[in-house]
Design an enzyme around this catalytic site. Structure first.
Site, PDB file in Angstrom:
ATOM      1  N   HIS A  27       0.829  -1.210   0.000  1.00 32.19           N
ATOM      2  CA  HIS A  27       0.000   0.000   0.000  1.00 32.19           C
ATOM      3  C   HIS A  27       0.861   1.258   0.000  1.00 32.19           C
ATOM      4  O   HIS A  27       0.564   2.227  -0.693  1.00 32.19           O
ATOM      5  CB  HIS A  27      -0.935   0.008   1.219  1.00 32.19           C
ATOM      6  CG  HIS A  27      -1.808  -1.208   1.283  1.00 32.19           C
ATOM      7  ND1 HIS A  27      -2.131  -1.853   2.445  1.00 32.19           N
ATOM      8  CD2 HIS A  27      -2.385  -1.930   0.294  1.00 32.19           C
ATOM      9  CE1 HIS A  27      -2.894  -2.911   2.174  1.00 32.19           C
ATOM     10  NE2 HIS A  27      -3.048  -2.975   0.885  1.00 32.19           N
ATOM     11  N   ASP A 123      -6.103   5.732  -0.011  1.00 27.08           N
ATOM     12  CA  ASP A 123      -5.977   4.472  -0.743  1.00 27.08           C
ATOM     13  C   ASP A 123      -7.186   3.587  -0.444  1.00 27.08           C
ATOM     14  O   ASP A 123      -8.126   3.991   0.255  1.00 27.08           O
ATOM     15  CB  ASP A 123      -4.610   3.799  -0.501  1.00 27.08           C
ATOM     16  CG  ASP A 123      -4.483   3.164   0.881  1.00 27.08           C
ATOM     17  OD1 ASP A 123      -5.479   3.072   1.620  1.00 27.08           O
ATOM     18  OD2 ASP A 123      -3.360   2.730   1.209  1.00 27.08           O
TER      19      ASP A 123
END
Ligand code: UDP
Length: 481
Positions: A27, A123
């Protein structure tokens, strides 16, 4: 409102965005890559808010050069979810809980800034923080660090939830998503595997929250996912679910040179013929069972192809790193007896973590056996390296199907590795096909074509990636005024 092409350096350089990253190297890496890209090409300042846990090792591993002037990274205080989880709590639930605990930390970080930032990007796991943007009157964007196809499934899942009663994996037919390639029931993302689990409810919530932002950036490119991207733009059923624009901004990957490799690997790779080495790695967290590791070792050995394998002990009580530098012949639970000694002239083992981008960029590497994580997929294609698709978790089964059926740059086992141990015969065959057969060469040629087309799309001013980012920045700028 300024059009994309009207953006100039002086206007965009005024912009300051926040990008929220959930924990985990898979991520954090694409978030940092986006921040660097915004800085280098558009002069945009970013503050990366990194959600951490007491166990977050990724900053040590990522080793990504950051634009020091325009990119600031703030590690938020570690979140603790130990009292919220049990031994059976699934990964998606854990990530969602961490990101939920982090919401007040995000708000405090924004409040503490001298000047209100111009936009909030989150995200995939950060969608619960999107409403902070409303509190500060900022535009809000989702950064999808996977495929447009995954995004389509995620936003459409709440509709599937109403239409389908049983478990998705038991459906006799492919799952239909408007305008998109239908999804094989066995390819659904992990949280859709069991509709009774909490992570399924979290995933449904995420899919609904994705539709509430001002736009969605996807780390993909028009050329690779034209049909799905078109569905977002033109398919009425899809547009009734997701009204916000979807922007392909990729493929964004870390930029590195093979010369940056640790010398021990570089020396070895330098000695191997061009495109002769199969790189084997399962992402930041993939671990195979002991039985599967043994089969893989046999398959590699019998294929007689060169390999560089990032290997992780199947159990927490595996051997330590020193084992791999021992002079072969060592016994252990998960490598066939004598494997290291017998393969010492064709193979090299790297414990736990390697400089993946540098390795993929090395001219000796000609194939990648991997878990189909999306960052790794982008890194492989943008290095022109074809793949053996070995999906393990998250949305990787979808990615594998796309690589094999849509892009034609990978082979895969007949039965999903998550369903059945892949035997050495099949592994040997796949490795030979990829590394030594004309079919493998055809996939390599296609990977290189995809790379070229994607790179052109990325660097050209008229390319979809540039147009997408210019459009987003001009929208942000319009709100800023
Ligand atoms: N990675 C790496 N070395 C390793 C394992 C992983 O540099 O030994 C990097 C890899 O290059 C990629 C990221 O970690 O950028 C993994 O992301 P991906 O989306 O492929 O998979 P995930 O680990 O999130 O499942």
């Amino acid at each position: 409102m300024a059009s994309g092409s009207d953006m100039d350096d002086s206007s965009s350089s005024k912009l300051h965005v926040i990008i929220l990253s959930s924990p985990g190297a898979g991520h954090l890496i694409p978030v940092l890559v986006l921040a660097n890209r915004l800085a280098a090409k558009y002069g945009v300042r970013s503050t990366v808010l990194q959600v951490t846990t007491a166990m977050s090792p990724e900053t040590n591993l990522v080793n990504l050069p950051i634009d020091k002037e325009l990119v600031e990274t703030i590690r938020l205080p570690p979140v603790d979810i130990s009292n919220l989880v049990g031994p059976d709590t699934k990964v998606v639930t854990q990530l969602c809980l961490m990101m939920r605990e982090a919401v007040p930390l995000v708000r405090s970080a924004v409040t503490a800034m001298d000047r209100r930032p111009d936009a909030l990007f989150v995200d995939l796991f950060g969608s619960e923080s999107l409403h902070i943007a409303d509190e500060f009157n900022m535009p809000k964007y989702l950064y999808c660090t996977s495929t447009a196809w995954f995004l389509a499934l995620s936003v459409y899942c709440p509709i599937l939830d109403e239409k389908i009663e049983d478990q998705y994996v038991d459906e006799p037919e492919h799952l239909k998503i408007p305008g998109c390639k239908p999804v094989r029931p066995e390819d659904v993302v992990d949280p859709m595997l069991d509709r009774g689990d909490q992570q399924y409810r979290e995933y449904l919530r995420m899919g609904m929250e994705f539709t509430l932002c001002d736009g969605i950036l996807v780390n993909t490119c028009e050329d690779w996912e034209a049909k799905t991207l078109q569905a977002f733009r033109e398919n009425e059923s899809m547009k009734s679910v997701l009204k916000s624009p979807v922007y392909p901004i990729g493929p964004l990957t870390r930029q590195v040179e093979p010369t940056g490799l640790k010398s021990e690997f570089r020396d070895w790779l330098d000695k191997q013929p061009n495109q002769s080495v199969l790189f084997v790695s399962f992402g930041s967290g993939g671990v195979l069972s002991a039985e599967q590791t043994r089969e893989l070792a046999w398959g590699l050995e019998l294929s007689q192809q060169r390999f560089l394998w990032v290997i992780r002990p199947p159990t927490k009580h595996g051997v330590d790193d020193a084992f791999f530098t021992a002079n072969g012949g060592a016994e252990d639970d998960y490598l066939p007896k004598g494997f290291i000694e017998r393969t010492k002239n064709i193979g090299i083992l790297v414990p736990k973590w390697a400089q993946q981008v540098e390795i993929l960029a090395h001219p000796s590497v000609g194939g990648f056996l991997f878990h189909c994580g999306w960052n790794s997929t982008l890194e492989s294609i943008t290095s022109g390296v074809p793949m053996i698709a070995w999906p393990l978790y998250a949305e990787q089964r979808l990615n594998a199907t796309m690589l094999v059926e849509e892009l034609g740059v990978a082979v895969r086992p007949e039965v999903l590795p998550t369903k059945k141990v892949v035997g050495w015969e099949e592994i040997e065959k796949m490795v030979r096909t990829l590394m030594a057969h004309k079919d493998g060469q055809a996939m390599r040629d296609r990977a290189k074509q995809l790379k070229t087309r994607a790179t052109n799309g990325l660097i050209s001013e008229a390319g979809s990636a540039n147009k997408s980012i210019c459009k987003i920045l001009s929208n942000i700028e319009a709100k800023h005024k």
